[in-house]
Design a protein around this motif. Structure first.
Motif, PDB file in Angstrom:
ATOM      1  N   SER A  48       0.822  -1.217   0.000  1.00 50.59           N
ATOM      2  CA  SER A  48       0.000   0.000   0.000  1.00 50.59           C
ATOM      3  C   SER A  48       0.852   1.262   0.000  1.00 50.59           C
ATOM      4  CB  SER A  48      -0.915   0.013   1.235  1.00 50.59           C
ATOM      5  OG  SER A  48      -0.142   0.091   2.426  1.00 50.59           O
ATOM      6  N   GLU A  50       2.296   2.472   2.635  1.00 48.87           N
ATOM      7  CA  GLU A  50       1.850   3.180   3.826  1.00 48.87           C
ATOM      8  C   GLU A  50       2.453   2.562   5.084  1.00 48.87           C
ATOM      9  OE1 GLU A  50      -2.710   4.642   2.822  1.00 48.87           O
ATOM     10  OE2 GLU A  50      -2.405   2.684   3.767  1.00 48.87           O
ATOM     11  N   ARG A  52       1.062   1.239   8.436  1.00 53.72           N
ATOM     12  CA  ARG A  52      -0.243   0.792   8.912  1.00 53.72           C
ATOM     13  C   ARG A  52      -0.115   0.229  10.320  1.00 53.72           C
ATOM     14  NH1 ARG A  52      -3.911  -1.853   4.112  1.00 53.72           N
ATOM     15  NH2 ARG A  52      -4.096   0.062   2.877  1.00 53.72           N
ATOM     16  N   TYR A  54      -2.074  -2.069  13.189  1.00 56.66           N
ATOM     17  CA  TYR A  54      -3.132  -3.068  13.333  1.00 56.66           C
ATOM     18  C   TYR A  54      -3.312  -3.487  14.787  1.00 56.66           C
ATOM     19  CZ  TYR A  54      -3.139  -3.846   8.251  1.00 56.66           C
ATOM     20  OH  TYR A  54      -3.237  -3.696   6.897  1.00 56.66           O
ATOM     21  N   LEU A  67      -7.587  -2.478  11.209  1.00 56.84           N
ATOM     22  CA  LEU A  67      -6.685  -1.377  10.877  1.00 56.84           C
ATOM     23  C   LEU A  67      -7.040  -0.168  11.734  1.00 56.84           C
ATOM     24  CD1 LEU A  67      -4.425  -0.259   9.054  1.00 56.84           C
ATOM     25  CD2 LEU A  67      -6.212   0.433   7.429  1.00 56.84           C
ATOM     26  N   SER A  70      -3.304   4.700   9.660  1.00 56.24           N
ATOM     27  CA  SER A  70      -2.409   4.572   8.508  1.00 56.24           C
ATOM     28  C   SER A  70      -1.875   5.953   8.144  1.00 56.24           C
ATOM     29  CB  SER A  70      -3.125   3.928   7.319  1.00 56.24           C
ATOM     30  OG  SER A  70      -4.207   4.738   6.887  1.00 56.24           O
TER      31      SER A  70
END
Length: 326
Positions: A48, A50, A52, A54, A67, A70
């Protein structure tokens, strides 16, 4: 007696309310409801492009509720002219700033190193394109930023404390530099490269820092990669090479392979390792069939063993989302 009970209940309610307010307004500072009530996990996702974050409590990271946050640089969040240095995020850490607040440190193999306020992510505290394939960054107590670059073969200490565009640095040569970590107990900067773990003393001033080597330890196997704190043990560091995962004892100056869970953890191509306050280990290990040969679509957990997968993910590193240095 009734009056005493009433006052006790009132105090209890106030205490509970205070804790709940802390959790609501400072989500990154508490152990999120994951496996063993541990912290969230951040990944550098080159799929992605990015960063992120989680929640490990969620059994499926494809679940949109897993998620939590981000980020990627853009013109709108202060990175105009710098986005060309982004696309292969290589490191992420969460730290506390010298004047309070939390900050995310990121590097990208295309050249960017940056500090961003968390959780807003809406501005650039510091950021420059440093080049050299940066693989890690660290925030120092004075606000300066250390960066390790593998292709550059150096560790640099940038004067980020002097402003968001400050590109002044002092440099220490370290072939294959991959990791940097501040040690608040010893007040030194650790760095790992292809062949050595080095301990560096920061001298000078924030405006004109100096890096001085005070100790060097040969890696048991070549091609050092990740370097991180063993949370809960201020004497130990996690250090990986292309073929092994070690713990290093600072006090004894020895490499350890007999740590708890080593039979599962100690193997090749480990790109990142860290552990939760509970002791559970969080790891990424390159996996065939993902976007790049060095990425994976899963994060591995050990003690207890588990994993989380994201369809289309291309993770390089995973970090326990904890702002402590050790």
């Amino acid at each position: 007696m009734n009056l005493f009970k009433s006052k006790w209940k009132a105090r209890l309610l106030v205490s509970v309310a205070a804790v709940l307010l802390l959790l609501v307004f400072n989500p990154s500072s508490y152990a999120s409801p994951g496996l063993h009530k541990d912290y969230w996990v951040a990944v550098t996702d080159q799929g992605s492009e990015e960063i992120r974050v989680y929640d490990p409590e969620k059994s499926s990271w494809d679940d949109k509720n897993a998620l939590k946050w981000s980020w990627a640089p853009s013109e709108s969040n202060g990175f105009e002219g710098l986005t060309k240095g982004w696309g292969l995020p290589s490191d992420v850490k969460l730290r506390e700033g010298r004047t309070g607040g939390k900050y995310m440190l990121v590097t990208d193999s295309r050249g960017l190193a940056a500090v961003v306020p968390y959780p807003s992510g809406n501005s650039r505290t510091w950021g420059v394109i440093v080049g050299g394939n940066p693989h890690a960054a660290e925030l120092l107590p004075d606000g300066n930023v250390a960066v390790a670059a593998s292709a550059g073969g150096w560790v640099r200490l940038y004067t980020a404390s002097q402003g968001p565009d400050s590109s002044t640095y002092t440099q220490f040569t370290l072939p294959g530099a991959h990791g940097v970590l501040w040690d608040p107990e010893r007040e030194v900067l650790w760095a790992v490269g292809d062949y050595y773990l080095v301990e560096l003393k920061v001298k000078g001033t924030p405006e004109a820092p100096i890096l001085e080597e005070i100790h060097r330890k040969r890696l048991p196997t070549n091609w050092g990669h990740d370097l991180f704190a063993v949370y809960g043990d201020t004497d130990k560091l996690w250090v990986t090479s292309n073929t092994k995962v070690y713990q290093y004892s600072k006090s004894e100056d020895v490499w350890l392979e007999n740590y708890e869970g080593a039979s599962d953890i100690n193997h090749h191509w480990v790109k990142s390792i860290s552990n939760q306050p509970s002791g559970q280990v969080v790891m990424t290990n390159q996996k065939a069939g993902t976007k790049y040969t060095w990425t994976t679509d899963q994060v591995d957990f050990f003690q207890p063993n588990d994993l989380r997968t994201v369809t289309g993910g291309a993770f390089y590193k995973a970090r326990v989302w904890n702002s402590d240095y050790q």
